[in-house]
Design an enzyme around this catalytic site. Structure first.
Site, short mmCIF file in Angstrom:
data_model
loop_
_atom_site.label_atom_id
_atom_site.label_comp_id
_atom_site.label_asym_id
_atom_site.label_seq_id
_atom_site.Cartn_x
_atom_site.Cartn_y
_atom_site.Cartn_z
CG ASN A 202 8.77 -15.81 28.48
OD1 ASN A 202 9.14 -14.65 28.50
ND2 ASN A 202 9.63 -16.78 28.22
NE ARG A 211 7.97 -12.24 29.39
CZ ARG A 211 8.41 -11.93 30.59
NH1 ARG A 211 7.74 -11.06 31.34
NH2 ARG A 211 9.51 -12.47 31.08
CD GLN A 213 9.63 -16.99 24.92
OE1 GLN A 213 9.66 -18.20 24.75
NE2 GLN A 213 10.71 -16.32 25.29
CD GLU A 285 11.60 -12.30 34.23
OE1 GLU A 285 11.39 -12.12 33.02
OE2 GLU A 285 10.72 -12.14 35.11
CG ASP A 317 14.55 -11.28 26.18
OD1 ASP A 317 15.00 -12.00 25.27
OD2 ASP A 317 14.18 -11.72 27.28
CD GLU A 501 21.23 -17.53 25.96
OE1 GLU A 501 20.08 -17.16 26.20
OE2 GLU A 501 22.21 -17.17 26.63
#
Length: 556
Positions: A202, A211, A213, A285, A317, A501
């Site tokens: 990620n 994981r 992405q 996190e 997410d 973002e």
């Protein structure tokens, strides 16, 4: 109210400055000069794995407004020694725990912060951001969560001060000739991660290693030689194959109607993929948030944690597309869903490997991966096309049914040319009717408070939509999406002096929702803005920039 102690002051200061960005030179010096620098071990453990019962105690203590601050904190000694000291010191009250943290950890020190000069035209502002967002970490603090990378790279901005996998492709779309060496450096960093760990995590943090992405690495490779992409694929063929192995691990011997890791064997024996995470505990996190979600779900916590982590691997997410009730996070079930976006990406990866093998005149490899791609496309046509909605859809593989989700993920099969002409026309019509808004393309047609739902629009999905629609000749709709999105971005820049973002594309203002405050910088918005402006140079007029020292309507 908790008394604001030294550690809280540091954490709050770190968050208060989240929209300011460090100069590359300061980061380069800080990254190389730390006295505890040490090579990263091959398979490092995350902070929550290393610190056992201490990590949840800290994460759930209320000391940290943002759980990522704890995950990024650097131990002052070996974690085993800190854990031993904690066990010897217990029981600690809240104030004692705070003092213990201050004694045994340090918060990452923000470098001097700056922004580009105020009043620049939008594209010039973006050009000025590239060096500001550049980082280097060939050596990293001992015992911390940051993973070393051999070459410079770009971070998104805000709280995200490490490289992120799928962000990077969309960021790189905006690179020009001056960033050509940086583009190659970033591709080589991802190749390094594949060689080192067998996957691209990620991000370059130990807590992201379980994981990945969305697998855009092959599209980044393509950017290194757009005139002859097959030559680029051939040059990185071992790494492309390694990524494919990662996503297909567990496929051999898998029975129809079952799944293993990221692979699902469909009822007819075809192979498709899902998002997954190798761990089933709270994310380092977002530890406290995940614990709260699992408690609210009244389900087996490990099932909830796995699907939260898989949702993070998806990049969405979080979104209603992962929720059993279509509304609330505690019903998340990401691992039960076969999504069209991931499978379109893997279709593209299989074609890229075939092209690279053909360039090297490896006929057996070419044939094998062309066959894989054909079989994947056939499976997507059979299982993921929703005739009722006119979109490629998310498929609940346990229940054997399509979910009826109307999301921008349906445009990936156009971007990677999985759809046939009729399906592309149906998709364009549904997208125009359901997802096109005054400020661009909305992520889904549901409003849930999650950041990957309405009213938010995201830069990568605008690019996927515009490019995919153009592949099938839906040029007018593509141009409309691009025009509305660029108007939203330039308008917000004129009001705030920032690139953000995400954006609310219904009311055309800064976006909201999700687990953390709105971030700015911002890598993929910068990249897609430049790329769309290149496609449609007539669309981007110079916005009214704020005067020096004035930021009107500053984003949250």
């Amino acid at each position: 109210m908790k008394v604001l102690t030294t550690v809280n002051a540091r954490i709050r200061g770190w968050r208060a400055a989240r929209w300011l960005l460090a100069p590359a030179s300061a980061v380069l010096l800080a990254g190389c000069a730390h006295p505890q620098s040490a090579p990263q071990p091959r398979e490092p453990h995350s902070p929550s794995e290393q610190l056992a019962e201490l990590y949840p105690r800290l994460a759930l203590s209320g000391l940290f407004e943002d759980g990522k601050a704890l995950a990024d904190a650097v131990p002052r000694a070996e974690p085993a020694r800190i854990l031993e000291a904690y066990r010897a010191a217990r029981p600690l009250d809240e104030a004692g725990l705070e003092r213990f943290f201050e004694a045994h950890f340090r918060m990452p020190r923000p470098a001097p912060l700056r922004q580009p000069a105020p009043g620049l035209p939008l594209i010039e502002h973006i050009e000025a951001l590239w060096p500001i967002l550049t980082r280097r970490s060939p050596a990293v603090p001992a015992h911390g969560s940051l993973l070393a990378l051999p070459n410079p790279y770009l971070v998104p901005g805000g709280r995200f001060q490490e490289i992120y996998y799928w962000d990077s492709y969309f960021t790189m779309l905006g690179f020009g000739d001056a960033q050509r060496p940086l583009k190659r450096a970033m591709v080589d960093n991802f190749a390094h991660l594949l060689r080192t760990f067998g996957r691209i995590p990620n991000g370059n943090r130990t807590y992201y290693l379980s994981r990945s992405q969305p697998p855009f690495f092959f599209k980044m490779v393509e950017l290194t030689n757009q005139e002859a992409p097959a030559k680029a694929f051939a040059a990185y063929l071992p790494e492309l194959k390694a990524e494919h192995r990662f996503w297909m691990a567990g496929a051999e011997g898998l029975a129809p109607g079952s799944a293993s890791a990221r692979v699902v064997r469909m009822e007819n024996g075809a192979l498709l993929n899902r998002y997954w995470d190798d761990r089933d505990s709270p994310r380092d996190e977002s530890y406290a948030a995940d614990v709260a979600t699992a408690k609210a779900s009244r389900r087996e916590p490990s099932q909830v944690y796995r699907s939260l982590r898989a949702g993070a691997e998806s990049g969405w997410d979080f979104s209603s597309r992962w929720f059993a009730d279509g509304r609330s996070l505690p019903t998340i079930r990401t691992v039960e869903i076969v999504p069209p976006d991931l499978n379109s990406l893997l279709f593209g990866l299989e074609h890229a490997i075939a092209d690279g093998c053909r360039e090297l005149r490896d006929e057996a490899c070419t044939s094998a991966f062309e066959r894989r791609a054909r079989m994947r496309r056939a499976a997507m046509q059979r299982y993921l096309w929703n005739e009722r909605t006119g979109l490629f859809d998310d498929y609940q593989w346990r229940e054997g049914r399509l979910l009826g989700n109307v999301t921008a993920a349906a445009l990936y099969p156009l971007f990677f040319q999985v759809a046939d002409t009729a399906q592309a026309a149906r998709t364009a019509a549904t997208v125009e009717a359901e997802l096109l808004k005054p400020g661009g393309l909305v992520t889904s047609n549901r409003t849930t408070g999650e950041q990957w739902d309405a009213p938010n629009g995201w830069a990568p999905l605008q690019w996927i939509a515009v490019s995919g629609l153009r592949h099938y000749g839906h040029d007018e709709l593509a141009r409309t999406i691009a025009a509305r999105w660029l108007d939203t971005v330039s308008g917000a820049y004129g009001n705030t002096g920032k690139l953000l973002e995400k954006y609310d594309v219904i009311t055309r203002r800064p976006g909201g929702g999700g687990e953390y405050p709105l971030q700015d910088g911002f890598g993929w918005t910068n990249g897609v803005t430049v790329a769309l402006a290149r496609l449609y140079p007539e669309l981007l007029e110079t916005p009214a920039s704020p005067a020096e020292g004035e930021l009107r309507g500053t984003a949250r």
